[in-house]
Design a protein around this motif. Sequence first.
Motif, PDB file in Angstrom:
ATOM      1  N   LEU A 225      24.293 -37.299  21.766  1.00 48.10           N
ATOM      2  CA  LEU A 225      25.106 -37.217  22.978  1.00 48.10           C
ATOM      3  C   LEU A 225      24.327 -36.462  24.042  1.00 48.10           C
ATOM      4  CD1 LEU A 225      27.895 -37.650  24.355  1.00 48.10           C
ATOM      5  CD2 LEU A 225      28.654 -35.522  23.269  1.00 48.10           C
ATOM      6  N   ARG A 226      24.217 -37.046  25.238  1.00 48.69           N
ATOM      7  CA  ARG A 226      23.573 -36.395  26.381  1.00 48.69           C
ATOM      8  C   ARG A 226      24.659 -35.946  27.357  1.00 48.69           C
ATOM      9  NH1 ARG A 226      17.739 -37.162  26.819  1.00 48.69           N
ATOM     10  NH2 ARG A 226      17.127 -37.959  24.766  1.00 48.69           N
ATOM     11  N   LEU A 227      24.585 -34.691  27.778  1.00 45.69           N
ATOM     12  CA  LEU A 227      25.614 -34.134  28.652  1.00 45.69           C
ATOM     13  C   LEU A 227      24.955 -33.438  29.839  1.00 45.69           C
ATOM     14  CD1 LEU A 227      28.023 -32.651  25.944  1.00 45.69           C
ATOM     15  CD2 LEU A 227      28.452 -34.639  27.401  1.00 45.69           C
ATOM     16  N   TYR A 228      24.906 -34.135  30.962  1.00 45.79           N
ATOM     17  CA  TYR A 228      24.287 -33.575  32.157  1.00 45.79           C
ATOM     18  C   TYR A 228      25.273 -33.476  33.322  1.00 45.79           C
ATOM     19  CZ  TYR A 228      19.900 -34.157  29.644  1.00 45.79           C
ATOM     20  OH  TYR A 228      18.902 -34.074  28.709  1.00 45.79           O
ATOM     21  N   GLU A 229      25.847 -34.581  33.727  1.00 50.24           N
ATOM     22  CA  GLU A 229      26.764 -34.559  34.868  1.00 50.24           C
ATOM     23  C   GLU A 229      28.141 -34.113  34.393  1.00 50.24           C
ATOM     24  OE1 GLU A 229      25.323 -37.825  37.916  1.00 50.24           O
ATOM     25  OE2 GLU A 229      25.780 -38.694  35.974  1.00 50.24           O
ATOM     26  N   ILE A 230      28.276 -32.816  34.210  1.00 49.69           N
ATOM     27  CA  ILE A 230      29.478 -32.278  33.583  1.00 49.69           C
ATOM     28  C   ILE A 230      30.144 -31.254  34.491  1.00 49.69           C
ATOM     29  CG2 ILE A 230      28.832 -32.718  31.199  1.00 49.69           C
ATOM     30  CD1 ILE A 230      27.622 -29.982  31.027  1.00 49.69           C
ATOM     31  N   GLY A 231      31.426 -31.003  34.203  1.00 44.64           N
ATOM     32  CA  GLY A 231      32.213 -30.089  35.003  1.00 44.64           C
ATOM     33  C   GLY A 231      31.752 -28.653  34.887  1.00 44.64           C
ATOM     34  N   CYS A 232      32.213 -27.839  35.813  1.00 39.37           N
ATOM     35  CA  CYS A 232      31.684 -26.485  35.937  1.00 39.37           C
ATOM     36  C   CYS A 232      32.199 -25.505  34.892  1.00 39.37           C
ATOM     37  CB  CYS A 232      31.986 -25.951  37.335  1.00 39.37           C
ATOM     38  SG  CYS A 232      30.903 -26.664  38.588  1.00 39.37           S
ATOM     39  N   ASP A 233      33.381 -25.707  34.381  1.00 41.31           N
ATOM     40  CA  ASP A 233      33.942 -24.753  33.421  1.00 41.31           C
ATOM     41  C   ASP A 233      33.722 -25.278  32.007  1.00 41.31           C
ATOM     42  OD1 ASP A 233      35.333 -22.941  31.931  1.00 41.31           O
ATOM     43  OD2 ASP A 233      37.267 -23.249  32.928  1.00 41.31           O
ATOM     44  N   GLN A 279      26.010 -36.969  40.981  1.00 41.05           N
ATOM     45  CA  GLN A 279      27.441 -37.135  41.252  1.00 41.05           C
ATOM     46  C   GLN A 279      28.071 -35.787  41.609  1.00 41.05           C
ATOM     47  OE1 GLN A 279      28.912 -39.982  41.368  1.00 41.05           O
ATOM     48  NE2 GLN A 279      27.553 -41.394  40.310  1.00 41.05           N
ATOM     49  N   ARG A 280      27.349 -34.976  42.387  1.00 41.87           N
ATOM     50  CA  ARG A 280      27.784 -33.594  42.589  1.00 41.87           C
ATOM     51  C   ARG A 280      29.159 -33.473  43.235  1.00 41.87           C
ATOM     52  NH1 ARG A 280      23.460 -34.710  45.756  1.00 41.87           N
ATOM     53  NH2 ARG A 280      23.679 -34.677  48.017  1.00 41.87           N
ATOM     54  N   GLN A 281      29.580 -34.479  43.998  1.00 41.63           N
ATOM     55  CA  GLN A 281      30.886 -34.386  44.635  1.00 41.63           C
ATOM     56  C   GLN A 281      32.011 -34.528  43.611  1.00 41.63           C
ATOM     57  OE1 GLN A 281      31.171 -33.474  47.759  1.00 41.63           O
ATOM     58  NE2 GLN A 281      28.940 -33.436  47.913  1.00 41.63           N
ATOM     59  N   GLN A 282      31.722 -35.199  42.493  1.00 43.04           N
ATOM     60  CA  GLN A 282      32.755 -35.415  41.482  1.00 43.04           C
ATOM     61  C   GLN A 282      32.759 -34.340  40.403  1.00 43.04           C
ATOM     62  OE1 GLN A 282      32.942 -39.419  39.880  1.00 43.04           O
ATOM     63  NE2 GLN A 282      31.707 -40.199  41.556  1.00 43.04           N
ATOM     64  N   VAL A 283      31.613 -33.735  40.178  1.00 45.56           N
ATOM     65  CA  VAL A 283      31.438 -32.941  38.971  1.00 45.56           C
ATOM     66  C   VAL A 283      32.346 -31.722  38.918  1.00 45.56           C
ATOM     67  CG1 VAL A 283      29.804 -31.486  37.734  1.00 45.56           C
ATOM     68  CG2 VAL A 283      29.113 -33.744  38.483  1.00 45.56           C
ATOM     69  N   CYS A 284      32.427 -30.970  39.998  1.00 39.74           N
ATOM     70  CA  CYS A 284      33.152 -29.706  39.929  1.00 39.74           C
ATOM     71  C   CYS A 284      34.520 -29.726  40.604  1.00 39.74           C
ATOM     72  CB  CYS A 284      32.296 -28.585  40.520  1.00 39.74           C
ATOM     73  SG  CYS A 284      31.075 -27.986  39.345  1.00 39.74           S
ATOM     74  N   GLN A 285      34.802 -30.750  41.366  1.00 42.40           N
ATOM     75  CA  GLN A 285      36.115 -30.913  41.982  1.00 42.40           C
ATOM     76  C   GLN A 285      36.614 -29.626  42.638  1.00 42.40           C
ATOM     77  OE1 GLN A 285      38.666 -32.640  38.949  1.00 42.40           O
ATOM     78  NE2 GLN A 285      38.057 -34.689  39.565  1.00 42.40           N
ATOM     79  N   GLY A 286      35.775 -29.080  43.501  1.00 42.76           N
ATOM     80  CA  GLY A 286      36.184 -27.911  44.266  1.00 42.76           C
ATOM     81  C   GLY A 286      35.934 -26.581  43.597  1.00 42.76           C
ATOM     82  N   LYS A 287      35.629 -26.577  42.298  1.00 37.40           N
ATOM     83  CA  LYS A 287      35.336 -25.323  41.615  1.00 37.40           C
ATOM     84  C   LYS A 287      33.896 -24.908  41.915  1.00 37.40           C
ATOM     85  CE  LYS A 287      38.572 -26.142  37.819  1.00 37.40           C
ATOM     86  NZ  LYS A 287      38.734 -26.267  36.348  1.00 37.40           N
ATOM     87  N   PRO A 288      33.610 -23.621  41.915  1.00 40.09           N
ATOM     88  CA  PRO A 288      32.253 -23.178  42.250  1.00 40.09           C
ATOM     89  C   PRO A 288      31.243 -23.538  41.159  1.00 40.09           C
ATOM     90  CG  PRO A 288      33.591 -21.327  41.525  1.00 40.09           C
ATOM     91  CD  PRO A 288      34.524 -22.497  41.661  1.00 40.09           C
ATOM     92  N   PHE A 289      30.059 -23.951  41.599  1.00 42.53           N
ATOM     93  CA  PHE A 289      28.964 -24.161  40.661  1.00 42.53           C
ATOM     94  C   PHE A 289      28.464 -22.805  40.166  1.00 42.53           C
ATOM     95  CE2 PHE A 289      28.832 -28.126  43.023  1.00 42.53           C
ATOM     96  CZ  PHE A 289      28.492 -29.056  42.061  1.00 42.53           C
ATOM     97  N   PRO A 290      27.911 -22.761  38.950  1.00 46.76           N
ATOM     98  CA  PRO A 290      27.238 -21.526  38.526  1.00 46.76           C
ATOM     99  C   PRO A 290      25.938 -21.390  39.312  1.00 46.76           C
ATOM    100  CG  PRO A 290      26.972 -23.239  36.861  1.00 46.76           C
ATOM    101  CD  PRO A 290      27.889 -23.793  37.902  1.00 46.76           C
ATOM    102  N   ALA A 291      26.026 -20.777  40.489  1.00 44.11           N
ATOM    103  CA  ALA A 291      24.923 -20.813  41.452  1.00 44.11           C
ATOM    104  C   ALA A 291      23.828 -19.799  41.156  1.00 44.11           C
ATOM    105  CB  ALA A 291      25.470 -20.597  42.862  1.00 44.11           C
ATOM    106  N   SER A 292      24.196 -18.587  40.787  1.00 43.05           N
ATOM    107  CA  SER A 292      23.190 -17.551  40.575  1.00 43.05           C
ATOM    108  C   SER A 292      22.624 -17.650  39.163  1.00 43.05           C
ATOM    109  CB  SER A 292      23.812 -16.171  40.777  1.00 43.05           C
ATOM    110  OG  SER A 292      24.693 -15.863  39.705  1.00 43.05           O
ATOM    111  N   PRO A 293      21.404 -17.156  38.950  1.00 45.13           N
ATOM    112  CA  PRO A 293      20.847 -17.150  37.593  1.00 45.13           C
ATOM    113  C   PRO A 293      21.745 -16.450  36.580  1.00 45.13           C
ATOM    114  CG  PRO A 293      19.120 -16.699  39.186  1.00 45.13           C
ATOM    115  CD  PRO A 293      20.415 -16.702  39.948  1.00 45.13           C
ATOM    116  N   ALA A 294      22.407 -15.380  36.997  1.00 46.88           N
ATOM    117  CA  ALA A 294      23.297 -14.667  36.078  1.00 46.88           C
ATOM    118  C   ALA A 294      24.487 -15.541  35.684  1.00 46.88           C
ATOM    119  CB  ALA A 294      23.782 -13.369  36.717  1.00 46.88           C
ATOM    120  N   GLU A 295      25.039 -16.281  36.654  1.00 54.27           N
ATOM    121  CA  GLU A 295      26.158 -17.183  36.358  1.00 54.27           C
ATOM    122  C   GLU A 295      25.707 -18.330  35.459  1.00 54.27           C
ATOM    123  OE1 GLU A 295      28.731 -16.651  40.494  1.00 54.27           O
ATOM    124  OE2 GLU A 295      27.133 -18.138  40.378  1.00 54.27           O
TER     125      GLU A 295
END
Length: 382
Positions: A225-233, A279-295
């Motif tokens: 199973l390959r999992l790349y374009e996945i939701g943020c949580d 598909q970045r517009q679909q992936v997180c649906q308004g939730k924040p991406f883990p943007a910082s290295p710590a996140e």
Amino acid sequence: MALSRVVSQIVTGLLSASLVAMTLVDTSYAVSGLPNSSQFGYGARVDIWGQHAGYALTAASGIGIDWIGIEFDWTRNWPERGIAFQLEALDAIMQSARQYQLNVLLSITNPPAWAMTLAGPEPNLTAELVTSLAQRYPDILLAIEPFPYANTVRGWGTLPNPAAYLEILKTGQAALQAIGSPVVLIAAGLAPVLSGGISGDMDDLVFLESLYANGAATYTQIIGLRLYEIGCDPLTAPGGEPIVIRHYEQVRSIMLKYGHKTGLIWITGFSWPTPDNRQRQQVCQGKPFPASPAEQAKWIQQAYRLMKSQLYIGVAFIDPLNPPASNNLLIPVSNALIREDTSLHPVLVAYRDIIQTDRGNANGQVKTFLFKKMVSSIKKAP
């Protein structure tokens, strides 16, 4: 000076024979993730054509990774039927993997035109390739993933065809048994398909159900199973879009539906979600991406805890360990755990901590010291 030569000189200068032995992966974990093991396996994907590939294997050994995953580009390595393999780059990486006692998963991709039929890759030619690789690397090549993304046009080379893929598994498994090879075939390398994707792609769960309906459980022990374009949580339950990392639960449901209770799932490639996703517009649906290295490090820690808690997941390969040769639409260069300037992404340090906490590795501090010493020395090298 070539980076591989620099690494070789540094290793020679820094490590005595006893310390070299201490940096090798503990052989008690040599088959972690395989059906005959109760241990969860930690993996990472290495692009042998990318930057710092040799260094990536040093890093893999240094943090205690069990497996490396490598794409075997069939067209690049065997472009014409009548000529020999062109495996110099792969041979060098496999020798390093042997030195560090890293188990290898080869993922066969991009079949050449001479190996294609209207239905997809030709089964007997694929079996010939599989057995040739198994015989060339009998000590470290323990798993082969024929045509990941098989449920997509990109992965299969033509319209996805579950019946034709099953023939690949049947023929390949029979060929491996005929030569007495222990290599395990990882089936399908399923890729969830988002709405609005490429025309002709097949939903991965529909593809998998068709495989099982035609007897796939007889010919494979492990579903990839390959999992790349996945939701943020990573904690979100599966169902609908965005696809989440717990999509493996839906895959498992189909396996159980067809009585494949002893079958395993391998996550043969995954990474944290980024704004660079196709598909970045679909992936997180308004939730924040883990943007910082710590996140991002926190996201990976949560993801690995989740996957390890599922006894039916054998190995999970984070991707990529080193900067890839080209910026993949699914995996941006910025996600590489070893950066282009050879500095370490904090996720790599977090991954080391995950493995060492799990294993209680007595050599962890020594490995970490040597690893950091090599990083520092490489930065100073001309």
